[in-house]
Write an enzyme that holds these catalytic residues in place. Structure first.
Site, PDB file in Angstrom:
ATOM      1  N   PRO A   9      10.492 -20.323  32.422  1.00 54.23           N
ATOM      2  CA  PRO A   9       9.197 -20.453  33.078  1.00 54.23           C
ATOM      3  C   PRO A   9       8.493 -21.793  32.863  1.00 54.23           C
ATOM      4  O   PRO A   9       8.457 -22.318  31.753  1.00 54.23           O
ATOM      5  CB  PRO A   9       8.361 -19.312  32.493  1.00 54.23           C
ATOM      6  CG  PRO A   9       9.122 -18.795  31.333  1.00 54.23           C
ATOM      7  CD  PRO A   9      10.558 -19.149  31.547  1.00 54.23           C
ATOM      8  N   ASN A  10       7.961 -22.285  33.964  1.00 50.95           N
ATOM      9  CA  ASN A  10       7.127 -23.489  34.032  1.00 50.95           C
ATOM     10  C   ASN A  10       7.902 -24.800  33.934  1.00 50.95           C
ATOM     11  O   ASN A  10       7.319 -25.866  34.099  1.00 50.95           O
ATOM     12  CB  ASN A  10       6.001 -23.449  32.974  1.00 50.95           C
ATOM     13  CG  ASN A  10       5.080 -22.289  33.212  1.00 50.95           C
ATOM     14  OD1 ASN A  10       4.644 -22.058  34.340  1.00 50.95           O
ATOM     15  ND2 ASN A  10       4.808 -21.510  32.186  1.00 50.95           N
ATOM     16  N   ARG A  17       2.438 -32.002  34.343  1.00 48.94           N
ATOM     17  CA  ARG A  17       1.439 -31.830  33.285  1.00 48.94           C
ATOM     18  C   ARG A  17       2.080 -32.080  31.926  1.00 48.94           C
ATOM     19  O   ARG A  17       3.294 -32.030  31.788  1.00 48.94           O
ATOM     20  CB  ARG A  17       0.913 -30.380  33.293  1.00 48.94           C
ATOM     21  CG  ARG A  17      -0.027 -30.057  34.414  1.00 48.94           C
ATOM     22  CD  ARG A  17      -1.433 -30.445  33.994  1.00 48.94           C
ATOM     23  NE  ARG A  17      -2.378 -30.203  35.063  1.00 48.94           N
ATOM     24  CZ  ARG A  17      -3.059 -29.065  35.211  1.00 48.94           C
ATOM     25  NH1 ARG A  17      -2.882 -28.090  34.360  1.00 48.94           N
ATOM     26  NH2 ARG A  17      -3.916 -28.932  36.186  1.00 48.94           N
ATOM     27  N   TYR A  22       6.374 -33.171  27.254  1.00 46.54           N
ATOM     28  CA  TYR A  22       7.610 -32.916  28.013  1.00 46.54           C
ATOM     29  C   TYR A  22       8.096 -34.116  28.824  1.00 46.54           C
ATOM     30  O   TYR A  22       9.113 -34.017  29.508  1.00 46.54           O
ATOM     31  CB  TYR A  22       7.398 -31.705  28.935  1.00 46.54           C
ATOM     32  CG  TYR A  22       7.030 -30.447  28.175  1.00 46.54           C
ATOM     33  CD1 TYR A  22       7.916 -29.899  27.249  1.00 46.54           C
ATOM     34  CD2 TYR A  22       5.803 -29.823  28.361  1.00 46.54           C
ATOM     35  CE1 TYR A  22       7.581 -28.756  26.522  1.00 46.54           C
ATOM     36  CE2 TYR A  22       5.458 -28.679  27.652  1.00 46.54           C
ATOM     37  CZ  TYR A  22       6.350 -28.160  26.741  1.00 46.54           C
ATOM     38  OH  TYR A  22       6.024 -27.033  26.026  1.00 46.54           O
ATOM     39  N   ASN A  73      17.522 -23.235  28.352  1.00 50.22           N
ATOM     40  CA  ASN A  73      16.197 -23.436  27.782  1.00 50.22           C
ATOM     41  C   ASN A  73      15.333 -22.311  28.344  1.00 50.22           C
ATOM     42  O   ASN A  73      14.815 -22.415  29.460  1.00 50.22           O
ATOM     43  CB  ASN A  73      15.642 -24.805  28.190  1.00 50.22           C
ATOM     44  CG  ASN A  73      14.262 -25.052  27.588  1.00 50.22           C
ATOM     45  OD1 ASN A  73      13.642 -24.128  27.026  1.00 50.22           O
ATOM     46  ND2 ASN A  73      13.774 -26.271  27.712  1.00 50.22           N
ATOM     47  N   ALA A  76       9.185 -20.324  27.238  1.00 53.24           N
ATOM     48  CA  ALA A  76       8.395 -19.382  26.418  1.00 53.24           C
ATOM     49  C   ALA A  76       9.157 -18.092  26.128  1.00 53.24           C
ATOM     50  O   ALA A  76       8.911 -17.435  25.101  1.00 53.24           O
ATOM     51  CB  ALA A  76       7.074 -19.077  27.119  1.00 53.24           C
ATOM     52  N   GLU A  97      21.461 -23.481  23.076  1.00 53.49           N
ATOM     53  CA  GLU A  97      20.004 -23.392  23.278  1.00 53.49           C
ATOM     54  C   GLU A  97      19.418 -24.801  23.270  1.00 53.49           C
ATOM     55  O   GLU A  97      19.735 -25.587  22.373  1.00 53.49           O
ATOM     56  CB  GLU A  97      19.405 -22.571  22.127  1.00 53.49           C
ATOM     57  CG  GLU A  97      17.889 -22.519  22.127  1.00 53.49           C
ATOM     58  CD  GLU A  97      17.343 -21.824  20.854  1.00 53.49           C
ATOM     59  OE1 GLU A  97      18.106 -21.568  19.903  1.00 53.49           O
ATOM     60  OE2 GLU A  97      16.125 -21.543  20.850  1.00 53.49           O
ATOM     61  N   HIS A  99      15.758 -27.196  23.717  1.00 52.03           N
ATOM     62  CA  HIS A  99      14.310 -27.354  23.910  1.00 52.03           C
ATOM     63  C   HIS A  99      14.006 -28.837  24.017  1.00 52.03           C
ATOM     64  O   HIS A  99      14.520 -29.639  23.218  1.00 52.03           O
ATOM     65  CB  HIS A  99      13.518 -26.737  22.759  1.00 52.03           C
ATOM     66  CG  HIS A  99      13.765 -25.277  22.659  1.00 52.03           C
ATOM     67  ND1 HIS A  99      13.250 -24.394  23.570  1.00 52.03           N
ATOM     68  CD2 HIS A  99      14.533 -24.571  21.814  1.00 52.03           C
ATOM     69  CE1 HIS A  99      13.683 -23.185  23.268  1.00 52.03           C
ATOM     70  NE2 HIS A  99      14.467 -23.258  22.216  1.00 52.03           N
ATOM     71  N   ARG A 106       5.889 -27.540  16.020  1.00 51.53           N
ATOM     72  CA  ARG A 106       4.739 -27.104  16.833  1.00 51.53           C
ATOM     73  C   ARG A 106       4.155 -25.809  16.253  1.00 51.53           C
ATOM     74  O   ARG A 106       4.305 -25.551  15.065  1.00 51.53           O
ATOM     75  CB  ARG A 106       5.185 -26.979  18.298  1.00 51.53           C
ATOM     76  CG  ARG A 106       5.658 -28.334  18.873  1.00 51.53           C
ATOM     77  CD  ARG A 106       6.077 -28.232  20.318  1.00 51.53           C
ATOM     78  NE  ARG A 106       4.964 -27.889  21.176  1.00 51.53           N
ATOM     79  CZ  ARG A 106       5.097 -27.526  22.452  1.00 51.53           C
ATOM     80  NH1 ARG A 106       6.289 -27.463  23.007  1.00 51.53           N
ATOM     81  NH2 ARG A 106       4.042 -27.239  23.184  1.00 51.53           N
TER      82      ARG A 106
HETATM   83  O1  CA2 Z   1      10.331 -27.648  24.408  1.00 53.19           O
HETATM   84  C1  CA2 Z   1      10.791 -26.873  25.236  1.00 53.19           C
HETATM   85  O2  CA2 Z   1      11.715 -27.150  26.006  1.00 53.19           O
HETATM   86  C2  CA2 Z   1      10.152 -25.478  25.403  1.00 53.19           C
HETATM   87  O3  CA2 Z   1      11.200 -24.548  25.638  1.00 53.19           O
HETATM   88  C3  CA2 Z   1       9.230 -25.574  26.602  1.00 53.19           C
HETATM   89  C4  CA2 Z   1       8.392 -24.327  26.837  1.00 53.19           C
HETATM   90  C5  CA2 Z   1       7.717 -23.865  25.560  1.00 53.19           C
HETATM   91  O4  CA2 Z   1       7.084 -22.617  25.779  1.00 53.19           O
HETATM   92  C6  CA2 Z   1       8.700 -23.733  24.415  1.00 53.19           C
HETATM   93  O5  CA2 Z   1       7.992 -23.350  23.265  1.00 53.19           O
HETATM   94  C7  CA2 Z   1       9.406 -25.032  24.157  1.00 53.19           C
HETATM   95  C8  CA2 Z   1       7.309 -24.580  27.884  1.00 53.19           C
HETATM   96  C9  CA2 Z   1       7.786 -25.109  29.162  1.00 53.19           C
HETATM   97  C10 CA2 Z   1       6.581 -25.467  29.984  1.00 53.19           C
HETATM   98  O6  CA2 Z   1       6.878 -26.641  30.666  1.00 53.19           O
HETATM   99  C11 CA2 Z   1       5.831 -27.331  31.190  1.00 53.19           C
HETATM  100  C12 CA2 Z   1       6.183 -28.426  31.931  1.00 53.19           C
HETATM  101  C13 CA2 Z   1       5.193 -29.198  32.478  1.00 53.19           C
HETATM  102  C14 CA2 Z   1       3.887 -28.864  32.312  1.00 53.19           C
HETATM  103  C15 CA2 Z   1       3.548 -27.766  31.569  1.00 53.19           C
HETATM  104  C16 CA2 Z   1       4.531 -26.992  31.003  1.00 53.19           C
END
Ligand code: CA2
Length: 144
Positions: A9-10, A17, A22, A73, A76, A97, A99, A106
């Site tokens: 997700p996301n 953002r 990221y 990946n 969340a 896996e 990230h 974090r």
């Molecule tokens: O660091 C990573 O790759 C995560 O898997 C990214 C997830 C986060 O919940 C994990 O704890 C770590 C979040 C992905 C959200 O991606 C976004 C991308 C652009 C703007 C906002 C969020």
């Protein structure tokens, strides 16, 4: 060799953002980077991104018999989804896996991963390059 790259997700919002965490590049940039690497390595690659837990579970199940390795990946869902962890266990396809951020540095809830114990390896905090390392890990560890 065929690999499946799953993003949760996301991650479709990459580059839009939170560039401090990221990066500035987009999901399309990420796929292009991995595709270029896989072409060099003569690997077939499929990409899947979803914001829905059940769709990710379905995709993992559908990969049975047609995929040699998975780079995942779960975003969340890493920290919450027993369903995705069970699906990965059920298909018995080797997976790495990934990230983008260093989840160990974090919030505490990001230190929990339901998929880590069965993964070949975990790559975190290396940005997009981490996906390329995950592909290398699959190449070196998956016997065909
Ligand atoms: O660091 C990573 O790759 C995560 O898997 C990214 C997830 C986060 O919940 C994990 O704890 C770590 C979040 C992905 C959200 O991606 C976004 C991308 C652009 C703007 C906002 C969020």
């Amino acid at each position: 060799m065929k690999i499946l790259v799953i993003n949760g997700p996301n991650l479709n919002l990459l580059g839009i953002r939170q560039p401090d965490i990221y990066g500035k590049s987009t999901y399309a940039d990420l796929c292009a980077l991995i595709k270029e690497k896989c072409e060099k390595e003569e690997i077939t690659v499929e990409f899947f991104q979803s914001n829905h837990e059940g769709d990710i579970v379905d995709k993992i199940g559908e990969s049975l018999g047609n995929t040699d390795g998975i780079v995942i990946n779960p975003a969340a869902y890493t920290h919450t989804s027993i369903a995705i962890a069970d699906a990965l266990k059920a298909v018995c396809i080797p997976y790495v896996e990934v990230h983008i951020s260093d989840v160990s540095k974090r919030e505490d809830f990001r230190k929990i991963s339901y998929i880590r114990s069965d993964a070949l390896d975990t790559v975190a905090g290396e940005g997009f390059e981490g996906y390329l390392r995950a592909v290398d890990i699959l190449i070196s560890k998956v016997k065909l």
